[in-house]
Enzyme design. Structure first.
Site, PDB file in Angstrom:
ATOM      1  N   LEU A 128      17.009  -8.285  -0.579  1.00 18.88           N
ATOM      2  CA  LEU A 128      16.607  -6.918  -0.885  1.00 18.88           C
ATOM      3  C   LEU A 128      15.127  -6.816  -1.229  1.00 18.88           C
ATOM      4  O   LEU A 128      14.446  -5.880  -0.809  1.00 18.88           O
ATOM      5  CB  LEU A 128      17.467  -6.393  -2.041  1.00 18.88           C
ATOM      6  N   CYS A 129      14.603  -7.792  -1.994  1.00 18.93           N
ATOM      7  CA  CYS A 129      13.197  -7.709  -2.402  1.00 18.93           C
ATOM      8  C   CYS A 129      12.262  -7.863  -1.200  1.00 18.93           C
ATOM      9  O   CYS A 129      11.166  -7.305  -1.182  1.00 18.93           O
ATOM     10  CB  CYS A 129      12.885  -8.759  -3.464  1.00 18.93           C
ATOM     11  N   THR A 130      12.695  -8.617  -0.179  1.00 16.97           N
ATOM     12  CA  THR A 130      11.881  -8.759   1.034  1.00 16.97           C
ATOM     13  C   THR A 130      11.752  -7.425   1.741  1.00 16.97           C
ATOM     14  O   THR A 130      10.671  -7.035   2.192  1.00 16.97           O
ATOM     15  CB  THR A 130      12.511  -9.797   1.977  1.00 16.97           C
TER      16      THR A 130
END
Length: 421
Positions: free
Chosen positions: A48-50
């Site tokens: 998700l952070c990517t």
């Protein structure tokens, strides 16, 4: 289709292609497992952070665009292929990243806006552009400046991370205008606000103050939108993906390419289709031959897999159905997914006694498809006991069987009980 083949003991030969890959699966009664007995591998998810802050490929930007479509127009929080787990980023980066995105969702200083006319659609579209490609990037760069270093003294914005750059709205940029047009159309359908004017003329009249405001839509949508790759919805995904890519200096691509990835479209190849079709016909001929000739069925039929990229064509024996053993009247009886136990269509009370007598266990619940016809804990189902199942269930003309799911007191569930009509 698979459940009907199981119920009626019919053969099914399945085949499919995926680009250069293909498969053929043979489903034979009492010889192989059913089609639903095995599952395909799930698609690999993306951290998700990517997707949120550190995209480095166009695919990451497309996933982010799909997520934004669902958030804004379908009220779904996370894209299907997004993994909410933390990736390679350490805890410090993740915590700072969360603070950046929580600041984007603040409700302070919001101006209420009711979407009733086309100018309101323009206002919210321009505001969305500013939020996506200007404010969010400014906040991220404020938290992680271009020269920011980690605890180890390494540059934070080092490969595979790409340092983003802010994009300001430019009415002379066709991609910017295309984004506004597609966003206005989506809100127009969602809130039933017609657009009569030329959108480009409306854009030329906008003021900078429109973008800088934090707008909050107060009226309820008329309907929610499901992403349709074959409609104008793909325009939104195309523009958002390329603008996001422009933020992170990622190579942009065509609408055709982006729609193909967003819609999980893999072009069909005639060669693969021809090979799979031929293998299916071969198995059909073998099945028909087995009905009139004596053959060793255990190694007669084959499942096939192919990949023209390698190239590879492999044939293997089908997987046999799992066999379960039960002791009934001191006799060991083998059951598999194809095994059926037939009962006549009698009153439900008599049927329950017959089932309990056969399995030597008390019946707790009986259901047909998703409908419960008997439950020993609910009194209202006692009214059904004097009726036949064919009177309780709405049977289709010509229907010969009713497939039951029976749960016993020992919590064993059996789906191989069939009523003959």
């Amino acid at each position: 289709m698979d459940s009907r083949c199981l119920l009626l003991n019919k053969c099914m030969i399945d085949g499919g292609t995926l680009g250069t890959k293909g498969h053929v699966q043979v489903v034979i009664p009492n010889l192989t497992e059913s089609y639903a007995s095995s599952r395909d591998m799930e698609n690999k998810s993306i951290p998700l952070c990517t997707i949120k802050s550190y995209p480095n490929t166009l695919e990451h930007c497309i996933e982010w665009a799909l997520e934004q479509f669902k958030l804004k127009f379908n009220e779904v929080n996370v894209s299907e292929s997004v993994d909410s787990s933390k990736s390679e980023d350490d805890n410090e980066e993740s915590d700072l990243n969360e603070s950046v995105h929580s600041s984007n969702d603040t409700t302070e200083n919001q101006i209420e806006l009711k979407l009733t006319k086309e100018k309101d659609l323009l206002v919210i579209a321009l505001s969305l552009f500013n939020d996506y490609f200007t404010l969010a990037i400014e906040k991220l760069l404020k938290t992680f400046p271009p020269n920011h270093k980690t605890k180890e003294g390494l540059l934070f914005w080092s490969p595979p991370k790409k340092c983003p750059q802010v994009i300001q709205f430019d009415k002379n940029d066709n991609l910017h205008v295309h984004f506004v047009e597609s966003t206005m159309k989506l809100y127009s359908e969602m809130y039933n606000v017609p657009i009569f004017s030329d959108i480009k003329k409306l854009i030329n009249e906008f003021t900078d103050e429109i973008c800088d405001c934090n707008w909050k839509i107060v009226n309820e949508p008329v309907k929610l939108l499901e992403f349709d790759k074959d409609s104008y919805h793909s325009d939104f995904i195309y523009t958002v993906s390329n603008l996001r890519a422009r933020n992170y200096s990622i190579k942009e691509n065509s609408k055709h390419f982006i729609t193909g990835i967003a819609g999980r479209i893999i072009p069909a190849i005639a060669t693969t289709t021809a090979i799979v079709s031929g293998l299916i016909v071969l198995e059909i001929i073998k099945y028909l031959n087995s009905m009139i000739c004596e053959v060793n069925k255990e190694d007669y039929f084959k499942n096939s897999f192919l990949d023209l990229n390698l190239p590879l064509l492999a044939s293997i024996d089908p997987i046999s159905p799992i066999v379960n053993k039960y002791n009934i009247d001191n006799k060991e009886i083998n059951f598999n997914i194809w095994t059926k136990i037939y009962f006549d269509d009698v009153q439900l009370s008599i049927l329950i006694k017959e089932i309990e007598s056969y399995f030597k266990s008390e019946v707790s619940m009986i259901s047909v498809d998703n409908r419960i016809v008997y439950w020993d804990m609910v009194k209202k189902y006692d009214d059904y006991k004097l009726k036949k199942l064919s009177e309780i269930i709405d049977c289709v003309n010509g229907q010969k069987y009713i497939n039951l799911t029976v749960i016993f007191d020992d919590e064993i569930e059996r789906e191989n009980i069939v009523i003959k009509l």
